[in-house]
Scaffold this motif. Structure first.
Motif, PDB file in Angstrom:
ATOM      1  N   LEU A   1      -4.857   7.833  14.090  1.00 24.63           N
ATOM      2  CA  LEU A   1      -4.084   7.048  14.770  1.00 24.63           C
ATOM      3  C   LEU A   1      -4.559   5.757  14.912  1.00 24.63           C
ATOM      4  CD1 LEU A   1      -3.582   8.288  18.722  1.00 24.63           C
ATOM      5  CD2 LEU A   1      -4.298   5.845  18.217  1.00 24.63           C
ATOM      6  N   ALA A   2      -5.896   5.418  14.803  1.00 30.39           N
ATOM      7  CA  ALA A   2      -6.357   4.102  15.078  1.00 30.39           C
ATOM      8  C   ALA A   2      -6.203   3.501  13.589  1.00 30.39           C
ATOM      9  CB  ALA A   2      -8.089   4.266  15.056  1.00 30.39           C
ATOM     10  N   GLY A   3      -5.928   3.995  12.423  1.00 32.08           N
ATOM     11  CA  GLY A   3      -5.644   3.454  11.063  1.00 32.08           C
ATOM     12  C   GLY A   3      -4.206   2.953  11.177  1.00 32.08           C
ATOM     13  N   GLN A   4      -3.370   3.919  11.674  1.00 34.45           N
ATOM     14  CA  GLN A   4      -1.967   3.372  11.581  1.00 34.45           C
ATOM     15  C   GLN A   4      -1.721   2.214  12.590  1.00 34.45           C
ATOM     16  OE1 GLN A   4      -0.951   7.191  13.499  1.00 34.45           O
ATOM     17  NE2 GLN A   4      -0.250   7.907  11.544  1.00 34.45           N
ATOM     18  N   LEU A   5      -2.224   2.085  13.370  1.00 30.17           N
ATOM     19  CA  LEU A   5      -2.047   0.711  14.456  1.00 30.17           C
ATOM     20  C   LEU A   5      -2.665  -0.551  13.601  1.00 30.17           C
ATOM     21  CD1 LEU A   5      -2.942   2.198  18.217  1.00 30.17           C
ATOM     22  CD2 LEU A   5      -0.877   1.481  17.357  1.00 30.17           C
ATOM     23  N   PHE A   6      -4.105  -0.101  13.208  1.00 30.19           N
ATOM     24  CA  PHE A   6      -4.661  -1.247  12.535  1.00 30.19           C
ATOM     25  C   PHE A   6      -3.988  -1.719  11.300  1.00 30.19           C
ATOM     26  CE2 PHE A   6      -8.215  -2.782   9.544  1.00 30.19           C
ATOM     27  CZ  PHE A   6      -8.470  -4.048  10.358  1.00 30.19           C
ATOM     28  N   PHE A   7      -3.756  -0.735  10.442  1.00 24.18           N
ATOM     29  CA  PHE A   7      -3.307  -1.138   9.074  1.00 24.18           C
ATOM     30  C   PHE A   7      -1.863  -1.565   9.056  1.00 24.18           C
ATOM     31  CE2 PHE A   7      -6.903   1.152   7.353  1.00 24.18           C
ATOM     32  CZ  PHE A   7      -7.598   0.214   6.647  1.00 24.18           C
ATOM     33  N   GLY A   8      -1.065  -0.885  10.097  1.00 25.42           N
ATOM     34  CA  GLY A   8       0.342  -1.350  10.410  1.00 25.42           C
ATOM     35  C   GLY A   8       0.448  -2.820  10.584  1.00 25.42           C
ATOM     36  N   TRP A   9      -0.588  -3.325  11.494  1.00 27.46           N
ATOM     37  CA  TRP A   9      -0.575  -4.879  11.948  1.00 27.46           C
ATOM     38  C   TRP A   9      -1.090  -5.584  10.850  1.00 27.46           C
ATOM     39  CZ3 TRP A   9      -5.313  -7.547  12.306  1.00 27.46           C
ATOM     40  CH2 TRP A   9      -5.227  -8.793  12.648  1.00 27.46           C
ATOM     41  N   LEU A  10      -1.962  -5.151  10.033  1.00 22.12           N
ATOM     42  CA  LEU A  10      -2.581  -5.785   8.914  1.00 22.12           C
ATOM     43  C   LEU A  10      -1.576  -5.906   7.785  1.00 22.12           C
ATOM     44  CD1 LEU A  10      -5.447  -7.221   8.764  1.00 22.12           C
ATOM     45  CD2 LEU A  10      -6.005  -5.082   7.018  1.00 22.12           C
ATOM     46  N   GLY A  11      -0.737  -4.946   7.654  1.00 22.40           N
ATOM     47  CA  GLY A  11       0.328  -5.178   6.660  1.00 22.40           C
ATOM     48  C   GLY A  11       1.375  -6.113   6.806  1.00 22.40           C
ATOM     49  N   ASP A  12       1.821  -6.560   7.822  1.00 23.97           N
ATOM     50  CA  ASP A  12       2.407  -7.644   8.211  1.00 23.97           C
ATOM     51  C   ASP A  12       1.759  -8.875   8.127  1.00 23.97           C
ATOM     52  OD1 ASP A  12       5.048  -5.973   8.763  1.00 23.97           O
ATOM     53  OD2 ASP A  12       4.434  -5.547  10.814  1.00 23.97           O
ATOM     54  N   LYS A  13       0.363  -8.856   8.401  1.00 30.43           N
ATOM     55  CA  LYS A  13      -0.443 -10.326   8.326  1.00 30.43           C
ATOM     56  C   LYS A  13      -0.603 -10.614   6.858  1.00 30.43           C
ATOM     57  CE  LYS A  13      -0.577 -11.164  12.744  1.00 30.43           C
ATOM     58  NZ  LYS A  13       0.344 -12.096  13.199  1.00 30.43           N
ATOM     59  N   LEU A  14      -1.219  -9.679   5.957  1.00 32.95           N
ATOM     60  CA  LEU A  14      -1.727  -9.998   4.965  1.00 32.95           C
ATOM     61  C   LEU A  14      -0.662  -9.452   3.771  1.00 32.95           C
ATOM     62  CD1 LEU A  14      -5.281  -8.728   5.394  1.00 32.95           C
ATOM     63  CD2 LEU A  14      -4.538 -11.110   5.560  1.00 32.95           C
ATOM     64  N   GLY A  15       0.212  -8.631   3.994  1.00 31.36           N
ATOM     65  CA  GLY A  15       0.942  -8.244   3.030  1.00 31.36           C
ATOM     66  C   GLY A  15       0.875  -6.751   2.412  1.00 31.36           C
ATOM     67  N   ARG A  16       1.938  -6.015   2.211  1.00 33.18           N
ATOM     68  CA  ARG A  16       1.790  -4.801   2.087  1.00 33.18           C
ATOM     69  C   ARG A  16       0.795  -4.309   0.920  1.00 33.18           C
ATOM     70  NH1 ARG A  16       4.768  -6.214   6.098  1.00 33.18           N
ATOM     71  NH2 ARG A  16       7.345  -5.789   5.868  1.00 33.18           N
ATOM     72  N   LYS A  17       0.998  -5.063  -0.312  1.00 35.33           N
ATOM     73  CA  LYS A  17       0.361  -4.525  -1.335  1.00 35.33           C
ATOM     74  C   LYS A  17      -1.051  -4.834  -1.280  1.00 35.33           C
ATOM     75  CE  LYS A  17      -0.911  -5.807  -5.882  1.00 35.33           C
ATOM     76  NZ  LYS A  17      -0.872  -6.792  -7.191  1.00 35.33           N
TER      77      LYS A  17
ATOM     78  N   GLY B   1      -9.775   9.744   8.032  1.00 33.72           N
ATOM     79  CA  GLY B   1      -8.347   9.522   8.976  1.00 33.72           C
ATOM     80  C   GLY B   1      -7.872   8.126   9.049  1.00 33.72           C
ATOM     81  N   PHE B   2      -9.036   7.185   9.235  1.00 39.59           N
ATOM     82  CA  PHE B   2      -8.578   5.772   9.275  1.00 39.59           C
ATOM     83  C   PHE B   2      -7.769   5.499   7.977  1.00 39.59           C
ATOM     84  CE2 PHE B   2      -9.833   1.086   9.598  1.00 39.59           C
ATOM     85  CZ  PHE B   2      -9.200   1.129  10.783  1.00 39.59           C
ATOM     86  N   GLY B   3      -8.371   5.732   6.772  1.00 41.95           N
ATOM     87  CA  GLY B   3      -7.659   5.305   5.674  1.00 41.95           C
ATOM     88  C   GLY B   3      -6.374   6.028   5.635  1.00 41.95           C
ATOM     89  N   ILE B   4      -6.252   7.095   5.948  1.00 37.68           N
ATOM     90  CA  ILE B   4      -4.773   7.845   5.679  1.00 37.68           C
ATOM     91  C   ILE B   4      -3.917   7.321   6.912  1.00 37.68           C
ATOM     92  CG2 ILE B   4      -3.808  10.137   6.314  1.00 37.68           C
ATOM     93  CD1 ILE B   4      -6.452  11.808   5.674  1.00 37.68           C
ATOM     94  N   GLY B   5      -4.309   6.850   7.860  1.00 39.77           N
ATOM     95  CA  GLY B   5      -3.376   6.251   9.138  1.00 39.77           C
ATOM     96  C   GLY B   5      -2.884   4.968   8.466  1.00 39.77           C
TER      97      GLY B   5
END
Length: 528
Positions: free
Chosen positions: A82-98, A138-142
C-alpha cells in the motif's frame, strides 16, 4: 474545442502488434509474476514456521503461529505494498516511469533474498527479521502496480491496449502457480532425502532440523525472475507519452519511438507547446477543483471498486481451509510431518490457481477489447454477488459431506468471475482514463485503496468469521459473527462494487489523450 494529437502518439495508437509489444508484456509481466510469487508464497510456509518456532511440548496438535504473529507475517507485505503504491505512483509521474521502474525491481530482488535470512535462531528474532524485510519487499512490489500498468498503457495501441495491460496482470496467476509448483518440488525433495514420522507418532522428530532451510529457499527464489529481467527493464526507453506530454521533450519522444516502431517520426515541438500553453485548464494540478470536476468521480470509481473487490478477493482464506479439509486435500495436521504439510498446502494452492485463478485472468485478456472493461467489471461483480449469496444463504446445506463438491464448484466460480471481472479491470482502467502527468499517481491511489480492502478482507474477516460462541472460536481469537454472516456481508460488498462500477467510464477503443482531454486546444488559440 479542436483536437490535435502528436504524430508520435498517433503512431503508437494505430501501430500493428509488433515484437516490442510482446517484449513490454514480458518485461512488465515478469515483475507481476514476481509480485504474486512473493506475496502468496508466505501462505505456503506459515504452518511450517509455526511448527519450527512455536512448538509446545506435549500438545495434541503441532505448533502454530499465534494470531498476532500470523497477522504480522501475512499482513506486513500488504501494508508495505500500500505504501509503495502511493509513493512510487507519485514518483513515476515526477521522475519518469523508466527511472523508477529499475528501483522497484532492485528493492524486490534484495528483500526477497533477505526475507529468507534471519538474525538469530529464536522465534522473536526470526519473525522480526522476516516482517522487516517483507515490509520492504511489499514496498517494492507496490511500485510495480502503477508503473507496469502505466508503461503498458502508454506503449500499447488503441485496439489492443486492454488485452496487453490485462496480460501483464494475468502473469500474477502464473506467479501463484509458480510458487505452488516450486514448493511442491522442494518439499518432495526434502521428504525423499529426510524422511520423518507424523506428528502424532513422534512430535519432535516430525519436524526435521532441515525444514528450517525449506521455507527460506521458497521465499528467496522469488528474487530470481525479477533479477533476470533487470537488464531488459533498464534497456526500455521512456514512454513517449511521458517524454512528450510531461517532460515536454518532443525530439526525444520522436527519437525513442522511431527506434521502437521502426518508422521515421517528426519532432513536433510547436504542437507540444500549443497543447501545454494554449489551454490553461490543461495545466491544472492534482486535486485542484478542475481535476475534481473532470476526474474526481472517475478516481472515486476506480478507488472504490478496487477497494470493494479486494475485500472480497482477499477474504477467501475464510473458507479455503474448510474446502481443503472437506475434500481431503489437507488432512489433520497431526497426521503429517512438517514437510508433508507444506506439500499438501502447496498442492491445494496450485490446483485452485490452475482451475480457477489462471483461466479467469486469460478470459479477460481474450474479451476485454471486444466487450469492454465496463461490461466485464459489471458482469464480474454481478456473478460474484450471486455466487456469494448462493454459498451464504444455504450455508448449512453446503457443510454436509455429500454437498461439499458443490461447495467447491460455487467457490471456484466466485473467484473465476473475480478474475474474469473486476480483479483484472480495476488494474486496467486507472492506467487509461487519467492525464499522463497524473496517470501513475492516480493508478497508485486506486491500487492503494485496493490494498486497504485486502487488509480488511484478509484480517478483519479472519476475526469477524469466528464462531459466535467464544468457546468454539479458534485459539487466541475473540467471538465473531460466524462464517455464514461474514459471507452475507461479502455478498453485500460485491453488490456495492457493482453499483460503484457505474462511476467508471468505458475506455475501449479510445486513445489515452481522448480519455483524459490532453489533446484539446482552444479554437481561438488555433486561430491566432
Amino acid at each position: 474545442m479542436a483536437k490535435e494529437q502528436l504524430e508520435v502518439l498517433h503512431a503508437l495508437d494505430v501501430a500493428k502488434t509488433q515484437w516490442y509489444h510482446f517484449t513490454a508484456i514480458i518485461i512488465s509481466g515478469m515483475g507481476f509474476f514476481t509480485d504474486a510469487y512473493d506475496l502468496f508464497c508466505i501462505s505456503l510456509v506459515t504452518k511450517l514456521l509455526g511448527r519450527i518456532y512455536y512448538h509446545v511440548d506435549g500438545a495434541a496438535k503441532p505448533g502454530s503461529l499465534p494470531p498476532n504473529v500470523s497477522a504480522a507475517v501475512n499482513g506486513v507485505a500488504l501494508i508495505g505494498t500500500l505504501a509503495g503504491q502511493l509513493f512510487f505512483g507519485w514518483l513515476g509521474d515526477k521522475l519518469g516511469r523508466k527511472r523508477v521502474y529499475g528501483l522497484t525491481l532492485m528493492l524486490m530482488v534484495l528483500c526477497s533474498v533477505c526475507s529468507g535470512l534471519s538474525f538469530g535462531h529464536d522465534a522473536k528474532a526470526v519473525i522480526s527479521t522476516l516482517c522487516f524485510f517483507r515490509f520492504w519487499l511489499g514496498f517494492g512490489i507496490g511500485g510495480d502496480y502503477p508503473l507496469s500498468a502505466t508503461i503498458m498503457s502508454e506503449y500499447a495501441s488503441k485496439k489492443t491496449r486492454g488485452a496487453f495491460i490485462a496480460a501483464v496482470f494475468a502473469m500474477q496467476g502464473f506467479g501463484i502457480l509458480g510458487g505452488g509448483i516450486f514448493a511442491i518440488i522442494m518439499s518432495t525433495v526434502f521428504e525423499a532425502k529426510f524422511s520423518a514420522p507424523a506428528y502424532q507418532v513422534d512430535p519432535i522428530a516430525s519436524t526435521i532440523p532441515q525444514a528450517d532451510y525449506l521455507w527460506r529457499i521458497i521465499l528467496m527464489v522469488g528474487a530470481l525472475p525479477a533479477a533476470l529481467t533487470y537488464y531488459w527493464r533498464m534497456k526500455m526507453p521512456e514512454t513517449a507519452r511521458y517524454t512528450a506530454l510531461v517532460a515536454k521533450n518532443a525530439k526525444q519522444a520522436a527519437s525513442d519511438m522511431s527506434k521502437v516502431l521502426q518508422v521515421d517520426l517528426e519532432a513536433e515541438t510547436q504542437k507540444i507547446e500549443k497543447l501545454d500553453d494554449g489551454k490553461p485548464a490543461n495545466s491544472f494540478g492534482l486535486f485542484s477543483s478542475e481535476f475534481l470536476r473532470r476526474h474526481g468521480l472517475h478516481l472515486l470509481g476506480t478507488a472504490s471498486t478496487w477497494f470493494l473487490l479486494d475485500i472480497a478477493f482477499y477474504s477467501q482464506n475464510l473458507f479455503q481451509k474448510d474446502i481443503f479439509s472437506a475434500i481431503g486435500w489437507i488432512p489433520p495436521a497431526k497426521t503429517m510431518n512438517a514437510v508433508q504439510e507444506v506439500y499438501r498446502i502447496a498442492r491445494a494452492q496450485t490446483l485452485i490457481a490452475l482451475c480457477s485463478t489462471v483461466p479467469g485472468y486469460w478470459f479477460t485478456v481474450a474479451f476485454i477489447d471486444k466487450i469492454g472493461r465496463f461490461t466485464i467489471q459489471l458482469m464480474g461483480f454481478f456473478f460474484m454477488t450471486v455466487f456469494m449469496f448462493a454459498i451464504a444463504i444455504p450455508y448449512k446445506h453446503w457443510t454436509h459431506s455429500e454437498n461439499r463438491i458443490g461447495f467447491v464448484v460455487m467457490y471456484s466460480f466466485t473467484f473465476f468471475f473475480a478474475n474474469f471481472g473486476p480483479n483484472a479491470t480495476t488494474f486496467v482502467v486507472p492506467a487509461e482514463i487519467f492525464p499522463a502527468r497524473f496517470r501513475s499517481t492516480c493508478h497508485g491511489i486506486s491500487a492503494a485503496s485496493g490494498k486497504l480492502g485486502a487488509i480488511i478482507g484478509a484480517f478483519g474477516f479472519l476475526y469477524l468469521a469466528q464462531n459466535q460462541d467464544k468457546a468454539k472460536a479458534d485459539a487466541g481469537y475473540p467471538a465473531g459473527i460466524g462464517v455464514r454472516n461474514s459471507l452475507l456481508v461479502l455478498g453485500v460488498v460485491n453488490f456495492l462494487g457493482l453499483l460503484f462500477t457505474f462511476l467508471v467510464p468505458e475506455s475501449k477503443g479510445k486513445s489515452l489523450e481522448e480519455m483524459s482531454g490532453e489533446n484539446e486546444v482552444e479554437e481561438e488559440e488555433q486561430e491566432q
